[in-house]
Design a protein around this motif. Structure first.
Motif, PDB file in Angstrom:
ATOM      1  N   TRP A   1      46.997 -46.863 -93.185  1.00  0.00           N
ATOM      2  CA  TRP A   1      47.646 -45.534 -93.132  1.00  0.00           C
ATOM      3  C   TRP A   1      47.043 -44.616 -94.191  1.00  0.00           C
ATOM      4  O   TRP A   1      46.695 -43.469 -93.915  1.00  0.00           O
TER       5      TRP A   1
ATOM      6  N   CYS B   1      56.289 -39.539 -90.591  1.00  0.00           N
ATOM      7  CA  CYS B   1      55.161 -39.898 -91.461  1.00  0.00           C
ATOM      8  C   CYS B   1      55.266 -39.071 -92.742  1.00  0.00           C
ATOM      9  O   CYS B   1      55.449 -37.861 -92.682  1.00  0.00           O
TER      10      CYS B   1
ATOM     11  N   ARG C   1      53.061 -38.052 -94.587  1.00  0.00           N
ATOM     12  CA  ARG C   1      51.944 -37.112 -94.741  1.00  0.00           C
ATOM     13  C   ARG C   1      52.019 -35.967 -93.744  1.00  0.00           C
ATOM     14  O   ARG C   1      51.770 -34.822 -94.107  1.00  0.00           O
ATOM     15  N   CYS C   2      52.361 -36.240 -92.486  1.00  0.00           N
ATOM     16  CA  CYS C   2      52.272 -35.189 -91.465  1.00  0.00           C
ATOM     17  C   CYS C   2      53.575 -34.978 -90.702  1.00  0.00           C
ATOM     18  O   CYS C   2      53.698 -34.013 -89.947  1.00  0.00           O
TER      19      CYS C   2
ATOM     20  N   CYS D   1      50.731 -44.155 -87.970  1.00  0.00           N
ATOM     21  CA  CYS D   1      51.016 -42.769 -87.601  1.00  0.00           C
ATOM     22  C   CYS D   1      49.988 -42.352 -86.559  1.00  0.00           C
ATOM     23  O   CYS D   1      48.789 -42.347 -86.852  1.00  0.00           O
TER      24      CYS D   1
ATOM     25  N   CYS E   1      47.847 -39.213 -88.109  1.00  0.00           N
ATOM     26  CA  CYS E   1      46.955 -39.492 -89.249  1.00  0.00           C
ATOM     27  C   CYS E   1      45.966 -40.611 -88.940  1.00  0.00           C
ATOM     28  O   CYS E   1      44.936 -40.721 -89.598  1.00  0.00           O
TER      29      CYS E   1
HETATM   30 ZN    ZN Z   1      50.864 -38.855 -90.217  1.00  0.00          ZN
END
Ligand code: ZN
Length: 293
Positions: free
Chosen positions: A188, A250, A252-253, A270, A273
């Motif tokens: 990830w 996620c 991050r996103c 994810c 990502c």
């Molecule tokens: Zn993500």
């Protein structure tokens, strides 16, 4: 299940509790936990384990080493190779206290006893000479993922295969220490889909993955240090970005985390990502805003 960070915490704790201390006695409620080889099978029990362990009484601990998911507890020219199996951990108790599922106890001269606690009995202790067990510690294993991290080309060379990258990362003969959770989390961080064939990764992806592995291990270590380890599978807090988080956003996103089965193991990733593209998109292995970085 213990992976490299939990075993490293175990190593540091055992060293802090026992280095320089002498063994005052041994408790052995489960002789099957003392084995001839590092094995998950109680049928590999060492005959006469009581007498063998009694030979450690009076010896002083001279340190604790680790390679991958195994540790080596040194007592002069003798040692105990430690294999935690699925549910094993080492805890410290007062001399008169026998913990639930305590299998082997090493009584120290400060009045404490260090116990292998292991509900499922896959873990074990292997007694032997230091020379023999030092050789066995890393035998058949790749370089330690934390202490001897590979660069991109080195990792690519050790994982040269058309099989899924996550499955390869979990093979101890390639890189030692990663299991199901750490492999998923490192992928990830690197923005690489777990099912991608290793042969499809380009140099930039290998470089990101090589960087992500020790970053991920250090992040878990930082989250685990100072406490008696509680595995996520036992109801401990989940410090991970994707593992065990199907349907959650996620970090991050914000896309929903996906759960799949790969090589017979649940895996989490994810879909944004970690695209299924042959050449994954550029991402940072230390995403801003995610605490374990
Ligand atoms: Zn993500």
């Amino acid at each position: 299940m213990p992976e490299l960070p939990e075993v490293e915490v175990c190593r540091r704790q055992l060293a802090a509790w026992s280095e320089g201390r002498a063994v005052a006695g041994v408790r052995l409620p489960d002789p099957g936990a003392v084995r001839r080889v590092a094995s998950s099978r109680p049928s590999d029990a060492l005959p006469g384990a009581d007498a063998v362990l009694a030979g450690f009484v009076g010896r002083r601990c001279t340190g604790v080493d680790r390679h991958g998911k195994r540790a080596l507890w040194r007592f002069g020219d003798r040692a105990l190779l430690l294999h935690l199996g699925m549910t094993g951990k080492w805890v410290r108790r007062r001399a008169d206290e026998v913990p639930r599922h305590g299998r082997v106890g090493v009584v120290l001269d400060d009045g404490s006893t260090l116990w292998l606690v292991d509900p499922r009995r896959f873990g074990c202790v292997v007694p032997g000479s230091l020379a023999e067990l030092s050789a066995a510690l890393g035998a058949g294993h790749g370089p330690d993922a934390l202490d001897a991290p590979l660069d991109g080309p080195g990792l690519a060379a050790r994982c040269a295969s058309g099989r899924p990258i996550k499955v390869l990362l979990m093979e101890q003969g390639r890189v030692a220490g990663l299991g199901n959770i750490q492999a998923a989390e490192a992928l990830w961080r690197a923005g690489i889909a777990p099912q991608l064939p290793a042969s499809a990764l380009d140099a930039a992806a290998w470089a990101r993955l090589a960087e992500a592995i020790p970053v991920q291990l250090e992040a878990t270590l930082a989250d685990t240090l100072g406490d008696e380890v509680v595995y996520v599978s036992e109801g401990g807090d989940n410090p991970f970005a994707v593992y065990g988080r199907e349907g959650e956003p996620c970090p991050r996103c914000g896309a929903a985390i996906r759960k799949t089965v790969l090589g017979g193991r649940a895996t989490f990733d994810c879909p944004v990502c970690q695209p299924d593209a042959v050449t994954p998109a550029e991402v940072s292995v230390k995403p801003a805003g995610f605490r374990a970085s």
